[in-house]
Design a protein around this motif. Sequence first.
Motif, PDB file in Angstrom:
ATOM      1  N   TYR A   1       0.798  -1.229   0.000  1.00  0.00           N
ATOM      2  CA  TYR A   1       0.000   0.000   0.000  1.00  0.00           C
ATOM      3  C   TYR A   1       0.832   1.282   0.000  1.00  0.00           C
ATOM      4  O   TYR A   1       0.287   2.378  -0.164  1.00  0.00           O
ATOM      5  CB  TYR A   1      -0.949   0.023   1.204  1.00  0.00           C
ATOM      6  CG  TYR A   1      -0.274   0.108   2.558  1.00  0.00           C
ATOM      7  CD1 TYR A   1      -0.072   1.339   3.179  1.00  0.00           C
ATOM      8  CD2 TYR A   1       0.183  -1.028   3.211  1.00  0.00           C
ATOM      9  CE1 TYR A   1       0.540   1.430   4.408  1.00  0.00           C
ATOM     10  CE2 TYR A   1       0.799  -0.953   4.444  1.00  0.00           C
ATOM     11  CZ  TYR A   1       0.974   0.274   5.052  1.00  0.00           C
ATOM     12  OH  TYR A   1       1.605   0.345   6.269  1.00  0.00           O
ATOM     13  N   LEU A   2       2.175   1.163   0.190  1.00  0.00           N
ATOM     14  CA  LEU A   2       3.028   2.345   0.206  1.00  0.00           C
ATOM     15  C   LEU A   2       3.831   2.455  -1.093  1.00  0.00           C
ATOM     16  O   LEU A   2       4.131   1.439  -1.722  1.00  0.00           O
ATOM     17  CB  LEU A   2       3.989   2.286   1.399  1.00  0.00           C
ATOM     18  CG  LEU A   2       3.378   2.463   2.790  1.00  0.00           C
ATOM     19  CD1 LEU A   2       4.438   2.283   3.872  1.00  0.00           C
ATOM     20  CD2 LEU A   2       2.708   3.831   2.941  1.00  0.00           C
ATOM     21  N   PRO A   3       4.226   3.665  -1.487  1.00  0.00           N
ATOM     22  CA  PRO A   3       5.040   3.833  -2.703  1.00  0.00           C
ATOM     23  C   PRO A   3       6.455   3.279  -2.499  1.00  0.00           C
ATOM     24  O   PRO A   3       6.904   3.104  -1.363  1.00  0.00           O
ATOM     25  CB  PRO A   3       5.052   5.350  -2.901  1.00  0.00           C
ATOM     26  CG  PRO A   3       4.780   5.928  -1.549  1.00  0.00           C
ATOM     27  CD  PRO A   3       3.878   4.951  -0.865  1.00  0.00           C
ATOM     28  N   PRO A   4       7.185   3.010  -3.585  1.00  0.00           N
ATOM     29  CA  PRO A   4       8.529   2.417  -3.481  1.00  0.00           C
ATOM     30  C   PRO A   4       9.499   3.239  -2.638  1.00  0.00           C
ATOM     31  O   PRO A   4      10.328   2.686  -1.921  1.00  0.00           O
ATOM     32  CB  PRO A   4       8.985   2.330  -4.935  1.00  0.00           C
ATOM     33  CG  PRO A   4       7.721   2.308  -5.736  1.00  0.00           C
ATOM     34  CD  PRO A   4       6.737   3.127  -4.975  1.00  0.00           C
ATOM     35  N   GLU A   5       9.407   4.578  -2.726  1.00  0.00           N
ATOM     36  CA  GLU A   5      10.349   5.401  -1.949  1.00  0.00           C
ATOM     37  C   GLU A   5      10.165   5.210  -0.451  1.00  0.00           C
ATOM     38  O   GLU A   5      11.117   5.282   0.334  1.00  0.00           O
ATOM     39  CB  GLU A   5      10.236   6.877  -2.332  1.00  0.00           C
ATOM     40  CG  GLU A   5       8.861   7.486  -2.152  1.00  0.00           C
ATOM     41  CD  GLU A   5       7.988   7.385  -3.403  1.00  0.00           C
ATOM     42  OE1 GLU A   5       7.039   8.173  -3.503  1.00  0.00           O
ATOM     43  OE2 GLU A   5       8.282   6.513  -4.258  1.00  0.00           O
ATOM     44  N   ALA A   6       8.903   4.960  -0.001  1.00  0.00           N
ATOM     45  CA  ALA A   6       8.656   4.699   1.414  1.00  0.00           C
ATOM     46  C   ALA A   6       9.273   3.371   1.828  1.00  0.00           C
ATOM     47  O   ALA A   6       9.872   3.252   2.906  1.00  0.00           O
ATOM     48  CB  ALA A   6       7.158   4.705   1.708  1.00  0.00           C
ATOM     49  N   SER A   7       9.159   2.355   0.983  1.00  0.00           N
ATOM     50  CA  SER A   7       9.757   1.050   1.280  1.00  0.00           C
ATOM     51  C   SER A   7      11.270   1.151   1.382  1.00  0.00           C
ATOM     52  O   SER A   7      11.892   0.483   2.220  1.00  0.00           O
ATOM     53  CB  SER A   7       9.360   0.036   0.200  1.00  0.00           C
ATOM     54  OG  SER A   7       7.965  -0.190   0.214  1.00  0.00           O
TER      55      SER A   7
END
Length: 725
Positions: free
Chosen positions: A33-39
């Motif tokens: 549910y989070l964008p790649p930059e958050a991961s």
Amino acid sequence: MNSPLSPPLDLDMPCPDPCPEQVAGLLAKAGAYLPPEASAKIRRAYELGALAHQGQTRKSGEPYITHPLAVAEILAEQRMDGETLCAAILHDALEDTALPRAFIADTFGESVAEMVEGVTKLDKIQFSNRQEADAESFRKMMLAMSRDIRVILIKLADRLHNMRTLDSKSPESRRRIARETLEIYAPIAQRLGINVIKAELQNLGFKALYPLRYKVIAKQLANQPVLRREAMATIEARLAQRIAAENIPFRLVSRVKGPWSVYTKMRDERKRFNEVMDVFGFRIVVGRVMECYQALGAVHSMMKPLDGRFRDFIAIPKANGYQSLHTLLFSPLGSPVEVQIRTEDMDVVAERGIAAHWVYKNRGSVGNNAQARAQSWVNGLINSDEFALPSVEFLENVKIDLFPDEVYIFTPKGEILALPKNATPLDFAYAVHTDVGNHTVAARVDRKLVPIRSKLLSGQTVEIITAPSANPSPQWLEFVVTSKARTAIRHFLKRIEHEDAVNLGHRMLDRALELLETSLDNVPADVLQQFLADNRYPRLEVLLADIALGNRMPDQVARALLPNQSSLLGSEPSPSPVHREQIRINGSERGVLTFSTCCYPIPGDEIMGYLTAGKGVVVHRMDCPNIADYSKRPERWVPIAWDRRVEGDFRVELRFETENKPGALAKVAAAVAECDSNIDSVNYKERDDRISVMVFCIEVKDRKHLAEIIRRTRRLGVVHSVERQ
């Protein structure tokens, strides 16, 4: 954790990877549910946390980093934002490692650093209302929540994982942590609407605190008769068929109460397991609000509802944002079955509360109604803290708010206020505004005048009647239930008490200085300031209040302020207290005057005051039997007398000898009431077959009022004699 604080970190060291599978699971949940930059940031937080906690282990022997990762996983299941997950991974780093705060802020942003710092302050809390330090820690937690409510979400997830791994603790630690969980953390989760965490915290706390009780109830829930389980399956099938016939898209889920929920119902209602009605139930989840009511009609047409057990939390949501329809139905089981009906969005909020649909655009903003309500609740607690309550009292007030069991009250304009069970019109008044509460004189409930201590019921409409001259009374504290009302009343009374103490202390010091043929105005300013500094008084008002409260003798202060004159007069005896100029009192000085219960002085009596440390001036009648003892300490005597105009009601005791027959007590009480006097208490002193002796404690305005009561009661045919005690 077994290792001490880590040595200074070399942040350029290669990052270890002690938990590759666990972090992969976390990233998979967050990546859904989070964008790649958050991961990517979450991965970086893991690497930094693993480096900071390198060499540290839990009591179970696992690498310590497994705990922060598990906390982040719990929050990822609640679909929390990336900043919260990074802060969760690093939540112990400031407390237990040498990782600098500045590095966290530079790498992940200031809000992450603030969350980590906020949680760090809570790490060593041991909640106990007996210890001021623990209560102060709780106050700090609420302040941290007010700045960023995500702090408490991290703390709840931290406590949940600790409860899941409680077996490695000693029995004493398990009981202490379980009690904290049930008293504080689970109620906070409930107050914030996070049902999924609340329920698990309650059951794990129950299991650790009362393992045998937990085992018995869990076994009862698991071993329900086959016939009962088959009947539940039949009801589920019939419900599904009936709702489908209405062409409503739906999801039907059966549910069973948890062991803690069943146990508390058995305990509070004194029931056996088989007598708890709603152990089993169903949840119907539909798409739109109108479909909730359509589904309700369908289930009511299939099974009859129990009268008075329908609750509409959609029209009137709970304080934590919870919305649903609740109804209790007769079933073939022979006992009622609860059905809850809600939309998909309501179901998400019901399970995840403030964590549902998290939107956090900037600090202090919130993304849904549950979050807004939670922030409002926390801010309300912090606003009450502006009155500078002692920390223990603040904690007790918060505990009251953690168990609301609410009633929903309407204002005259149709607005709805949620109040705790047993709330009164006075609690309602303070919920509207502090000034409304402070000036309350009466209330109308559903257009009828009622006492302000009446208990309110859901659905009632309350109108508050105020008067500019009205002020809070100490008796109000006996029946208000909300922390806001209690705090506001205490704040007002303490302010009035301080003002009264300063005023009376000023008069007492002036009388003492008059014996030295001067006044406070003639004391040199530098001498006064030096005395205040030597005795650690920040200002003159504090000294004057201390005199009125009996903590300083006015004669001693006067002589200290005028050392030259007092040395000249030191050989002269002080005038007898009886012959000194008297201080006039009008009855409004209740904050610093105490009227003794050994002789019950009232206006019109000849009186004296005795200065008692911590209590202030205690007023006695001059014919009080204890005067002989007080005369041994003449320096503590305060010459006082009644002013021409006296305010308020004063207690007095009357001893009645009456005929011992039915109705005598009622006749005396009625006669007292007809004289506009309140009866505080009635005690039987002695009885025989012919005569009853009763002592009434009543309220009068003065000796004239008392004489009227005595005359009227003496005329009663059942009264043989009346005398003042």
